[in-house]
Design a protein around this motif. Structure first.
Motif, PDB file in Angstrom:
ATOM      1  N   ARG A   1      49.225   0.786 -60.983  1.00  0.00           N
ATOM      2  CA  ARG A   1      48.425  -0.561 -60.457  1.00  0.00           C
ATOM      3  C   ARG A   1      48.935  -1.310 -59.310  1.00  0.00           C
ATOM      4  NH1 ARG A   1      42.956  -1.420 -61.923  1.00  0.00           N
ATOM      5  NH2 ARG A   1      42.460  -3.601 -61.855  1.00  0.00           N
ATOM      6  N   GLY A   2      49.767  -0.500 -58.410  1.00  0.00           N
ATOM      7  CA  GLY A   2      50.137  -1.222 -57.083  1.00  0.00           C
ATOM      8  C   GLY A   2      49.216  -2.086 -56.226  1.00  0.00           C
ATOM      9  N   HIS A   3      49.571  -3.189 -55.891  1.00  0.00           N
ATOM     10  CA  HIS A   3      48.479  -3.817 -55.459  1.00  0.00           C
ATOM     11  C   HIS A   3      48.059  -3.551 -53.983  1.00  0.00           C
ATOM     12  CE1 HIS A   3      51.369  -6.337 -52.783  1.00  0.00           C
ATOM     13  NE2 HIS A   3      50.276  -6.727 -52.334  1.00  0.00           N
TER      14      HIS A   3
ATOM     15  N   TYR B   1      44.550   3.071 -68.693  1.00  0.00           N
ATOM     16  CA  TYR B   1      45.819   2.389 -68.800  1.00  0.00           C
ATOM     17  C   TYR B   1      46.239   2.387 -70.300  1.00  0.00           C
ATOM     18  CZ  TYR B   1      44.769   1.135 -63.869  1.00  0.00           C
ATOM     19  OH  TYR B   1      44.351   1.277 -62.446  1.00  0.00           O
ATOM     20  N   GLY B   2      47.580   2.244 -70.340  1.00  0.00           N
ATOM     21  CA  GLY B   2      48.164   1.416 -71.742  1.00  0.00           C
ATOM     22  C   GLY B   2      49.221   0.542 -71.056  1.00  0.00           C
ATOM     23  N   LEU B   3      49.406  -0.363 -72.112  1.00  0.00           N
ATOM     24  CA  LEU B   3      50.664  -1.320 -72.148  1.00  0.00           C
ATOM     25  C   LEU B   3      51.841  -0.950 -72.876  1.00  0.00           C
ATOM     26  CD1 LEU B   3      51.657  -3.967 -70.967  1.00  0.00           C
ATOM     27  CD2 LEU B   3      50.514  -5.284 -72.995  1.00  0.00           C
ATOM     28  N   GLY B   4      52.848  -0.448 -72.216  1.00  0.00           N
ATOM     29  CA  GLY B   4      53.960  -0.172 -72.841  1.00  0.00           C
ATOM     30  C   GLY B   4      55.018  -1.084 -73.211  1.00  0.00           C
ATOM     31  N   PHE B   5      55.560  -1.647 -74.116  1.00  0.00           N
ATOM     32  CA  PHE B   5      56.660  -2.468 -74.691  1.00  0.00           C
ATOM     33  C   PHE B   5      57.884  -1.655 -74.886  1.00  0.00           C
ATOM     34  CE2 PHE B   5      52.816  -4.470 -75.886  1.00  0.00           C
ATOM     35  CZ  PHE B   5      53.008  -5.995 -75.589  1.00  0.00           C
ATOM     36  N   LYS B   6      58.787  -2.358 -74.503  1.00  0.00           N
ATOM     37  CA  LYS B   6      60.194  -1.549 -74.861  1.00  0.00           C
ATOM     38  C   LYS B   6      61.318  -2.579 -75.272  1.00  0.00           C
ATOM     39  CE  LYS B   6      63.944   1.387 -72.748  1.00  0.00           C
ATOM     40  NZ  LYS B   6      64.082   2.297 -71.478  1.00  0.00           N
ATOM     41  N   GLU B   7      62.016  -2.359 -76.047  1.00  0.00           N
ATOM     42  CA  GLU B   7      63.373  -3.044 -76.435  1.00  0.00           C
ATOM     43  C   GLU B   7      64.378  -2.238 -76.458  1.00  0.00           C
ATOM     44  OE1 GLU B   7      61.401  -6.918 -78.666  1.00  0.00           O
ATOM     45  OE2 GLU B   7      62.499  -5.448 -79.725  1.00  0.00           O
ATOM     46  N   ILE B   8      65.794  -2.709 -76.148  1.00  0.00           N
ATOM     47  CA  ILE B   8      66.869  -1.774 -76.451  1.00  0.00           C
ATOM     48  C   ILE B   8      67.821  -2.578 -77.500  1.00  0.00           C
ATOM     49  CG2 ILE B   8      68.924  -1.011 -75.489  1.00  0.00           C
ATOM     50  CD1 ILE B   8      67.553  -0.637 -72.776  1.00  0.00           C
ATOM     51  N   TRP B   9      68.035  -2.150 -78.382  1.00  0.00           N
ATOM     52  CA  TRP B   9      69.086  -2.501 -79.606  1.00  0.00           C
ATOM     53  C   TRP B   9      70.441  -1.822 -79.522  1.00  0.00           C
ATOM     54  CZ3 TRP B   9      67.161  -5.565 -83.830  1.00  0.00           C
ATOM     55  CH2 TRP B   9      65.827  -6.252 -83.718  1.00  0.00           C
ATOM     56  N   LYS B  10      71.286  -2.535 -80.100  1.00  0.00           N
ATOM     57  CA  LYS B  10      72.434  -2.188 -80.592  1.00  0.00           C
ATOM     58  C   LYS B  10      72.558  -2.051 -81.924  1.00  0.00           C
ATOM     59  CE  LYS B  10      77.088  -1.209 -79.338  1.00  0.00           C
ATOM     60  NZ  LYS B  10      77.773  -0.471 -78.369  1.00  0.00           N
TER      61      LYS B  10
ATOM     62  N   ALA C   1      52.768  -1.883 -67.481  1.00  0.00           N
ATOM     63  CA  ALA C   1      51.424  -1.217 -67.728  1.00  0.00           C
ATOM     64  C   ALA C   1      51.497   0.438 -67.163  1.00  0.00           C
ATOM     65  CB  ALA C   1      50.136  -1.585 -66.874  1.00  0.00           C
ATOM     66  N   ILE C   2      51.105   1.363 -67.851  1.00  0.00           N
ATOM     67  CA  ILE C   2      51.169   2.859 -67.379  1.00  0.00           C
ATOM     68  C   ILE C   2      49.824   3.264 -67.103  1.00  0.00           C
ATOM     69  CG2 ILE C   2      53.235   2.926 -68.504  1.00  0.00           C
ATOM     70  CD1 ILE C   2      51.739   4.830 -70.797  1.00  0.00           C
TER      71      ILE C   2
ATOM     72  N   LYS D   1      51.139  -6.341 -64.631  1.00  0.00           N
ATOM     73  CA  LYS D   1      49.631  -5.976 -64.374  1.00  0.00           C
ATOM     74  C   LYS D   1      48.758  -5.947 -65.175  1.00  0.00           C
ATOM     75  CE  LYS D   1      52.029  -5.138 -60.387  1.00  0.00           C
ATOM     76  NZ  LYS D   1      51.866  -3.671 -59.663  1.00  0.00           N
ATOM     77  N   THR D   2      48.988  -6.177 -66.591  1.00  0.00           N
ATOM     78  CA  THR D   2      47.894  -6.038 -67.800  1.00  0.00           C
ATOM     79  C   THR D   2      46.801  -7.044 -67.450  1.00  0.00           C
ATOM     80  OG1 THR D   2      49.491  -5.595 -69.378  1.00  0.00           O
ATOM     81  CG2 THR D   2      47.448  -6.217 -70.116  1.00  0.00           C
ATOM     82  N   CYS D   3      47.152  -8.150 -66.828  1.00  0.00           N
ATOM     83  CA  CYS D   3      46.075  -9.300 -66.571  1.00  0.00           C
ATOM     84  C   CYS D   3      45.017  -8.618 -65.287  1.00  0.00           C
ATOM     85  CB  CYS D   3      46.455 -10.502 -66.153  1.00  0.00           C
ATOM     86  SG  CYS D   3      47.697 -10.516 -64.714  1.00  0.00           S
TER      87      CYS D   3
END
Length: 548
Positions: free
Chosen positions: A189-191, A211-220, A303-304, A521-523
């Motif tokens: 979704r490049g403007h 589109y999908g909205l992708g969440f990601k966290e990195i954990w130790k 977003a993807i 870019k979800t909005c």
């Protein structure tokens, strides 16, 4: 205003894998042909990789086409050793799906768990060594056009403009970058890509992009809970009743795991909060037993583009090319887009290099690019996966999954039918009165967290006194239309707490906290009134992802 300008053969917008692959290959072509080609890459993030977020499991074969010696120093450290898929059929139970019943596109033998941000940083070093000029912290704010309506280049956004639109003491006017050809590789979704798709009608005859909205966290996590190289994908809970998507858990090096959830943005219930669905996901026993006792290190969302071949626009226009996730080259059947983005950049570079060496006048529509894409393995991949997303949308997780197993494993993606999803994601939103309010559990601070503490981990920063980069076409719509009909879903679909509805003097008011924006870019995608337009803030603003 008279602005300074610089001239290049090629200007590339976005220092992601697609743009950097284009730059590197162009310089290789330049050297082989003994003809100088000047290439500039502009990147809105504070550094290369700062705005890049992806799962990610990576297919490395594409690097063989770019650098034969990539194994010497590329940041690919963790090879996939184990591949598991589960269906979460409730908040407490899961069903392991044997690999024999999984679409073969989901198998990851020979792939690597990586940070795409770190891959981009490595590619940038290679590009600069080849002679590419890279300018991080500079946002391409506008397209420039020639008199014949072809693209002339880009305008770098002004710096030091206050929220009132007036120059501050620190004001610095943006520079024009002129090019024979401009390549847009801004990511999903490049403007600027969005503007050119509309201007040149590049998506004519295509289905809407999805589109999908992708969440990601990195954990130790504790060592005894870690299995380096293990890849886990899940479907089902917590997504149900009109929402779909899937989760992942990737065991990286150094006792770290990447955990995430992708939520399709065609969901119907306006009360759904993607952020809170992700927080719930981590409490499932299958995921919780890995994360419990660990430390959350980072958070992000993006977003993807997952419409695939059915939604892929024409990728050339007068004076330039559209590549990677800016066009939508992600292979949703594999849940991978980095290798396809790089391939689109390689094909773009060969197309541009041939034109420049032959002395073709700038500003032309190199529509042979589309033909070259169609003759590459990239097109073959996208063709074979064309039914994957539409099947899940039409038939749901169980029946859609069965269809995809048959399509991919029995027919090799060549089933003699093509499913299509003709309804744009924002148009799927239902009325608030027709859906139940979802009461999400309070964050426990151990596995689940609130938005503001999560945004803090994204290292997001914007100058407080600057023009808001989240533009409303009509300032009255959020209250008069979206609140009245949809209970203003921006309060929930934004993963960073940017949008609020507050009451002042007995009246509802829509508030935009633009400084929280993590550039997902979800909005711009999901607003049911299509009233919000995301544009670039001052260069360098936004998240600063270290290893995402």
């Amino acid at each position: 205003m008279e602005r300074e300008s610089m001239e290049f053969d090629v200007v590339i917008v976005g220092a992601g894998p697609a743009g950097l692959a284009t730059a590197c290959r162009l310089m290789q072509i330049s050297k082989d042909a003994n003809k100088e080609i000047t290439v500039c890459v502009v990147e809105k993030g504070s550094e290369v990789g700062a705005h890049i977020l992806s799962g990610a499991v990576f297919e490395p074969h594409v690097l063989d086409e770019l650098f034969s010696d990539w194994r010497n120093d590329a940041p690919l450290k963790t090879k996939v050793t184990d591949d598991e898929i589960y269906l979460l059929n409730s908040d407490a139970h899961s069903l392991h799906i044997p690999n024999a019943f999984v679409p073969k596109t989901m198998h990851n033998h020979g792939n690597y768990i990586i940070s795409v941000g770190n891959l981009a940083r490595w590619m940038a070093e290679r590009a600069e060594a080849l002679g590419v000029e890279i300018f991080p912290g500079f946002a391409a704010s506008e397209m420039l056009f020639n008199e014949d309506n072809s693209v002339k280049g880009i305008l770098i956004g002004d710096m030091g403009v206050g929220a009132d639109g007036k120059p501050k003491d620190s004001y610095m006017p943006g520079m024009e970058l002129h090019a024979k050809y401009t390549v847009l590789s801004e990511g999903c979704r490049g403007h600027l890509g969005k503007q050119l798709i509309e201007k040149y009608q590049l998506d004519a005859g295509k289905t809407p992009q999805h589109y999908g909205l992708g969440f990601k966290e990195i954990w130790k996590i504790p060592a005894e809970q870690h299995t380096e190289g293990k890849v886990v994908h899940t479907g089902g809970w917590p997504l149900n009743e009109g929402s779909s998507g899937g989760g992942f858990l990737y065991h990286m090096e150094d006792n770290q795991v990447a955990v995430g959830l992708i939520i399709d943005l065609n969901y119907k219930n306006p009360h759904l909060s993607p952020f809170d669905e992700f927080q719930r996901y981590k409490t499932h026993p299958l995921i919780a037993r890995i994360l419990t006792g660990g430390e959350r290190l980072s958070y992000g969302a993006r977003a993807i583009a997952k419409g695939g071949l059915n939604a892929l626009p024409k990728m050339s226009f007068p004076g330039g090319l559209l590549i990677g996730c800016d066009a939508g080259t992600l292979n949703f059947a594999k849940i991978k887009g980095t290798h396809t983005a790089i391939k689109s950049g390689l094909v773009a570079a060969s197309t541009l290099g041939e034109a420049l060496i032959a002395g073709v006048e700038g500003g032309k529509d190199l529509d042979c690019f589309g033909q070259r894409i169609s003759e590459s393995w990239l097109h073959e991949e996208l063709y074979q996966s064309r039914n994957f997303g539409p099947a899940l949308h039409k038939f749901g997780t169980w029946m859609g999954g069965a269809f995809n197993y048959i399509d991919q494993n029995w027919f090799g993606g060549n089933m003699p039918i093509t499913l299509k999803d003709e309804t744009a994601d924002h148009a799927q939103m239902g009325l608030a009165k027709d859906f139940k309010v979802i009461n999400y559990p309070k964050a426990d601070g151990k596995l689940s967290f609130d938005k503001l503490s999560s945004v803090y981990l994204s290292n997001t920063f914007h100058e407080e006194d600057q023009l808001c980069h989240l533009r409303l076409k009509d300032a009255g719509i959020p209250i008069s239309v979206n609140l009245a009909k949809f209970d203003e879903p921006a309060q929930r679909y934004c993963p960073a707490g940017v949008y609020e509805v507050v009451e002042e003097a007995g009246e509802k008011k829509f508030v935009i906290n633009g400084q929280n924006c993590i550039h997902c870019k979800t909005c711009d995608i999901k607003d049911p009134s299509q009233n919000i337009t995301w544009v670039t803030p001052e260069g360098g603003g936004g998240p600063n992802y270290p290893n995402m």
